[in-house]
Write an enzyme that holds these catalytic residues in place. Structure first.
Site, PDB file in Angstrom:
ATOM      1  N   CYS A 280       9.283   3.944  -0.869  1.00 32.60           N
ATOM      2  CA  CYS A 280      10.485   4.207  -1.650  1.00 32.60           C
ATOM      3  C   CYS A 280      10.095   4.657  -3.067  1.00 32.60           C
ATOM      4  O   CYS A 280       9.055   4.276  -3.589  1.00 32.60           O
ATOM      5  CB  CYS A 280      11.340   2.944  -1.731  1.00 32.60           C
ATOM      6  SG  CYS A 280      12.919   3.213  -2.565  1.00 32.60           S
TER       7      CYS A 280
ATOM      8  N   ASP B  14      11.381   3.726  -5.639  1.00 31.46           N
ATOM      9  CA  ASP B  14      11.692   2.604  -6.539  1.00 31.46           C
ATOM     10  C   ASP B  14      10.493   2.253  -7.429  1.00 31.46           C
ATOM     11  O   ASP B  14       9.355   2.142  -6.976  1.00 31.46           O
ATOM     12  CB  ASP B  14      12.086   1.387  -5.696  1.00 31.46           C
ATOM     13  CG  ASP B  14      12.781   0.321  -6.529  1.00 31.46           C
ATOM     14  OD1 ASP B  14      13.966   0.064  -6.267  1.00 31.46           O
ATOM     15  OD2 ASP B  14      12.100  -0.229  -7.432  1.00 31.46           O
TER      16      ASP B  14
ATOM     17  N   ARG C 190       9.665  -0.397  -8.688  1.00 32.17           N
ATOM     18  CA  ARG C 190       9.120  -1.746  -8.560  1.00 32.17           C
ATOM     19  C   ARG C 190       8.127  -1.871  -7.390  1.00 32.17           C
ATOM     20  O   ARG C 190       7.771  -2.960  -6.975  1.00 32.17           O
ATOM     21  CB  ARG C 190      10.272  -2.758  -8.373  1.00 32.17           C
ATOM     22  CG  ARG C 190      11.155  -2.901  -9.601  1.00 32.17           C
ATOM     23  CD  ARG C 190      12.483  -3.532  -9.261  1.00 32.17           C
ATOM     24  NE  ARG C 190      13.261  -2.710  -8.321  1.00 32.17           N
ATOM     25  CZ  ARG C 190      14.391  -3.128  -7.746  1.00 32.17           C
ATOM     26  NH1 ARG C 190      14.867  -4.326  -7.962  1.00 32.17           N
ATOM     27  NH2 ARG C 190      15.046  -2.312  -6.935  1.00 32.17           N
TER      28      ARG C 190
ATOM     29  N   HIS D 173      11.348  -2.000   1.000  1.00 28.69           N
ATOM     30  CA  HIS D 173      11.248  -3.153   0.083  1.00 28.69           C
ATOM     31  C   HIS D 173      12.618  -3.794  -0.071  1.00 28.69           C
ATOM     32  O   HIS D 173      13.639  -3.114  -0.014  1.00 28.69           O
ATOM     33  CB  HIS D 173      10.683  -2.713  -1.280  1.00 28.69           C
ATOM     34  CG  HIS D 173      11.607  -1.855  -2.062  1.00 28.69           C
ATOM     35  ND1 HIS D 173      12.377  -2.327  -3.098  1.00 28.69           N
ATOM     36  CD2 HIS D 173      11.907  -0.529  -1.951  1.00 28.69           C
ATOM     37  CE1 HIS D 173      13.100  -1.334  -3.595  1.00 28.69           C
ATOM     38  NE2 HIS D 173      12.830  -0.236  -2.901  1.00 28.69           N
TER      39      HIS D 173
ATOM     40  N   CYS E 280      16.286  -2.879  -2.097  1.00 24.19           N
ATOM     41  CA  CYS E 280      16.271  -1.418  -2.155  1.00 24.19           C
ATOM     42  C   CYS E 280      17.667  -0.888  -2.498  1.00 24.19           C
ATOM     43  O   CYS E 280      18.635  -1.131  -1.778  1.00 24.19           O
ATOM     44  CB  CYS E 280      15.811  -0.857  -0.821  1.00 24.19           C
ATOM     45  SG  CYS E 280      15.766   0.944  -0.776  1.00 24.19           S
TER      46      CYS E 280
END
Lengths: 215, 513
Positions: free
Chosen positions: A42, A44, A46, A98, A101
């Site tokens: 992803c 993302d 994080r 994750h 998400c």
């Protein structure tokens, strides 16, 4: 402006630190890359996969998009996949989701976010397919986490169905596909499905209890 | 395509020319073979009539061959008598019939083009060099000799040297006039006189000049040694005494069979080479069936042996003369046989008036056409891989003889062909340059000769390399190639090489290596 300056400053510090321990750390990796992994994750911020797994430069080929989607019309992903499988000869292709998400969460609700709604249509489909199973799970947080898992399994299945992976499997049981999930709360990677290396294992993705994707 | 009936107007005059060329060749080859003179004529008659009828070739002429003389001389000595040798000839015909039945004629598809063309050019040069002495009246070597070292102790070149020191003026005059006529016939409108081919005119004029010299009492008149010398039968009885039956008891001896097999095989090869070469001269591009030819030759040799004739093959010089004189169908070959038969029966005395110098002019001109500079230039234009075997064939034939020369030429041509095959890569690289995994796709057929290129590829691998060999589109892979792959794969892992073979089953490598 000061944020972007910080990037350069930190970069210099890190390089200096690494070079102190291994002066040839970068130069010896500047030649041909022979990564073992293709990571599809992803976008993302994080999910810093290299930091989390400690792989060195040259070890992992990376593709990231919102909600780690594998879609058979996505030329970007297909190019990465083709190059990784046919030219770099990677042994493992990992799809990594994750918890927490944002993409999956958006697909589960009815709020509109603009263009990204189109991108998330596949997750919405998965939601509908598993409506009953999800309804049985009492609380919203568990439903959300289950959807993250189901999304990863669906993407591994999509990956297995691409002509690139199909033609690679005709030549041998390579590459192996793996579905994993990253828990942003404790930083650990969790195995969902491992070592899918042929159509027999790929079709199990739809039937096994744990990794059930279909109804 | 011409038919025998439709082209009789071309075939009949061509037959006369072939007959005139064939007559001294038949006698000369018989002389060189150490056989009765008439045996060469019998062979020519059978080669013309019988093989002409049975053969599938429209233009090739068969008859006694210079290429066989060495074998014949030693065979007659080994077997002890000419009738015993005749038995071997009969049996050699049988060998050819068997070869034809076994479809051994297919071997002719493997004669490289450069060697065939080299053979034709070499025969052209030989004709020029060997006929030069005859043209100036030096008639020591037998007509039709194709070897560098002659039975009279001379070589091709020393004979020319001798001849130039002993020029017979009458012969030179006749040869020069004949040659001038031949060239005029070809380059002016005279060639439209189809019923009167140039070579026939040349011979007739030659006879005429000698007759005129004789009438005027000139000391330039050619004596019998410079003329055709056909045995003349004074009675019917003597004529039939020319025919000899084979000694059938010789068939019980191993030696006879050994000679028969040698003759059968060599005659078949020479025939197939001539057949290929003749097909190449055919302006109608007809293709002759080689197996039918072997059977026809076999039948011819059986018959020739039975009535006292020499063994025969398809022969280039007479075939080339046939093409040159405008022959269109096998009617010409058949008629030339008939003419040989009639000539020895009816007009031997007339034939003995033909000067060898006239015939030399005909053969010189035929030789020039076979070895025309245009042909050499064309071969040069095809690149050195064609030209080298071509030139080697010519040189080898010139300095040895036809069979040895062709063997050398073939060896050279096959060496080139093999070299090409060995160098040829049997795979295509399908991965982009610099790919971590190098992928190669094997072509449809991987032969034994391709093994070298594959072995080279494998040998170039270093520890850490990855190679995928994809044989899924292969139809045929030679066993040795598979074995090499299997052996390499069995030790690849230890050497740190990642070799993947896809789409083919490898055999387990044999133990003990």
């Amino acid at each position: 402006m000061e944020y972007i300056r910080r990037l350069f400053a930190q970069n210099r510090d890190i390089v200096a630190d690494i070079s102190k321990h291994d002066p040839e750390f970068f130069s010896k990796r500047a030649g041909k890359q022979e990564p073992h992994f293709l990571f599809i994750g992803c976008a993302d911020s994080r999910v810093p996969i290299e930091t989390l797994t400690g792989v060195a430069p040259g070890e992992m080929f990376v593709h990231r998009n919102i909600a780690n989607q594998v879609r058979s019309v996505d030329l970007n992903l297909l190019s990465v996949l083709q190059y990784a499988v046919e030219v770099l000869d990677v042994e493992h292709v990992i799809v990594c989701g994750h918890y927490g998400c944002g993409g999956v969460k958006a697909a589960m609700g009815d709020q509109s976010y603009g263009l990204v709604d189109h991108w998330l249509a596949g997750i919405r489909d998965t939601c509908v397919r598993h409506e009953k199973e999800l309804a049985r799970l009492g609380d919203d947080e568990r439903r959300f986490e289950r959807m993250v898992d189901l999304n990863v399994l669906r993407q591994v299945h999509n990956l297995a169905r691409t002509p690139i992976v199909q033609s690679a499997w005709k030549r041998g049981r390579r590459p192996m596909l793996h579905g994993i999930v990253y828990d942003i709360h404790d930083g650990l990677l969790k195995e969902l499905v491992m070592q899918v290396d042929g159509n027999d294992r790929a079709s199990e993705l739809l039937t096994t209890q744990r990794g059930s994707v279909g109804d | 395509m011409p038919t025998m009936v439709g082209s009789a107007r071309e075939d009949a005059p061509a037959a006369v020319v072939v007959f005139l060329v064939a007559l001294p060749l038949c006698l000369g080859i018989a002389l060189a073979s150490g056989a009765p003179l008439f045996s060469g004529v019998i062979s020519g008659i059978v080669g013309g009539i019988v093989i002409g009828i049975l053969s599938g070739s429209q233009l090739m002429v068969s008859g006694p061959a210079a290429g066989l003389t060495a074998i014949v001389v030693s065979a007659i000595a080994t077997l002890g008598s000419y009738p015993a040798f005749l038995m071997a000839v009969v049996l050699s015909g049988g060998v050819q019939l068997v070869l034809g039945a076994l479809r051994a004629g297919a071997i002719s598809y493997y004669f490289p083009s450069a060697v065939i063309r080299g053979m034709l050019a070499a025969i052209g040069l030989i004709l020029i060099l060997k006929q030069l002495p005859h043209a100036v009246g030096w008639d020591h070597d037998f007509e039709g000799d194709e070897s560098f070292v002659q039975p009279d102790g001379d070589t091709t070149f020393t004979a020319i040297g001798h001849a130039l020191h002993a020029i017979t003026p009458g012969a030179l005059l006749i040869a020069a006039v004949s040659l001038a006529l031949l060239i005029a016939w070809d380059t002016t409108g005279l060639k439209r006189l189809k019923l009167l081919p140039g070579p026939l005119v040349a011979v007739l004029v030659g006879v005429g000049i000698n007759a005129a010299l004789q009438r005027s009492g000139s000391n330039w008149t050619l004596l019998a040694e410079h003329l055709v010398q056909l045995p003349i039968a004074s009675s019917a009885g003597e004529f039939f005494s020319f025919f000899t039956l084979p000694d059938f008891s010789a068939a019980a001896r191993m030696d006879t069979w050994r000679v028969a097999v040698t003759l059968g095989v060599v005659a078949s090869l020479e025939t197939l080479l001539s057949l290929e070469a003749t097909d190449r001269m055919d302006t109608h591009k007809r293709v002759s069936p080689p197996n039918r030819e072997l059977c026809a030759q076999g039948a011819g040799n059986v018959l020739s042996g039975l009535i006292g004739g020499l063994p025969m093959t398809g022969v280039i010089v007479r075939s080339a003369a046939n093409v040159d004189a405008g022959g269109k169908t096998r009617l010409a070959a058949i008629l030339h046989g008939v003419l040989l038969l009639l000539a020895v029966v009816a007009i031997p005395a007339l034939l003995n008036a033909i000067p060898l110098a006239s015939l030399a002019a005909v053969l010189l001109y035929t030789g020039f056409k076979l070895a025309h500079p245009r042909i050499v230039r064309a071969m040069w234009g095809q690149g050195w891989k064609q030209f080298v075997p071509f030139a080697a064939t010519i040189a080898a034939i010139l300095f040895t003889d036809l069979l040895v020369g062709i063997a050398l030429g073939l060896a050279m041509a096959f060496a080139f062909i093999l070299l090409d095959e060995v160098r040829f890569e049997c795979f295509t690289v399908t991965s982009p340059p610099g790919a971590v995994l190098k992928r190669v796709q094997l072509q449809e057929q991987v032969s034994f000769l391709n093994k070298a290129s594959l072995a080279k590829l494998l040998a170039s691998l270093e520890p850490g390399d990855r190679l995928e060999i994809d044989g899924s589109s292969c139809r045929v892979i030679h066993h040795d190639v598979l074995e090499h792959l299997a052996e390499f794969r069995s030790q690849a892992l230890q050497r740190g090489i990642d070799l993947r073979v896809v789409g083919i089953d490898l055999p387990t490598p044999p133990p003990g290596h």
